[in-house]
Design a protein around this motif. Sequence first.
Motif, PDB file in Angstrom:
ATOM      1  N   ALA A  65       0.817  -1.215   0.000  1.00  0.00           N
ATOM      2  CA  ALA A  65       0.000   0.000   0.000  1.00  0.00           C
ATOM      3  C   ALA A  65       0.851   1.265   0.000  1.00  0.00           C
ATOM      4  N   THR A  93       3.383  -1.246   4.719  1.00  0.00           N
ATOM      5  CA  THR A  93       1.931  -1.181   4.840  1.00  0.00           C
ATOM      6  C   THR A  93       1.312  -1.972   3.697  1.00  0.00           C
ATOM      7  N   TYR A  94       0.331  -2.791   4.033  1.00  0.00           N
ATOM      8  CA  TYR A  94      -0.297  -3.676   3.056  1.00  0.00           C
ATOM      9  C   TYR A  94      -1.814  -3.623   3.162  1.00  0.00           C
ATOM     10  N   ASP A  95      -2.468  -3.853   2.042  1.00  0.00           N
ATOM     11  CA  ASP A  95      -3.902  -4.108   2.022  1.00  0.00           C
ATOM     12  C   ASP A  95      -4.047  -5.611   1.840  1.00  0.00           C
ATOM     13  N   LYS A 107     -11.109  -6.053   2.167  1.00  0.00           N
ATOM     14  CA  LYS A 107      -9.731  -5.580   2.327  1.00  0.00           C
ATOM     15  C   LYS A 107      -9.522  -5.081   3.747  1.00  0.00           C
ATOM     16  N   ARG A 109      -6.379  -2.969   5.859  1.00  0.00           N
ATOM     17  CA  ARG A 109      -5.074  -2.310   5.833  1.00  0.00           C
ATOM     18  C   ARG A 109      -4.291  -2.711   7.077  1.00  0.00           C
TER      19      ARG A 109
END
Length: 128
Positions: A65, A93-95, A107, A109
Amino acid sequence: MNRSRISIFLISVLSLGLMVSGGCNNALGDEPPDSQPVQRVTITGTVTDPAGHPLPGVLVTPEPADKTSGPIPEIAIYTDKDGHFSWTVPSGTYDFVFHKPSYVTHKVRVDARPGKTVPHLKVRLKPS
């Protein structure tokens, strides 16, 4: 087998050998030897249906992300028979995307940083 199929097979095997031996480190999400080691964080979670029953076979994919998130070596994983998953990703940071046929894609975060507490994700998928 004809010659073109044999050639394609040999090229595939050689390419895989390079990746496994470290010849393609960046493609696998590893850092070059002269840089800092990649810090990784493990994300765990459970996916259920609206009634709280575990959902096995949910496709889980983390999408970077931000620009600080590292590449992810695996493409995707699935939840186990109890709806659990565990994935170790480079710091960033990832979704996290959860997909299962007949359910709405969801989804979440996640800020995955070393030393930062990442809660066990609890995801409830809604029927589509």
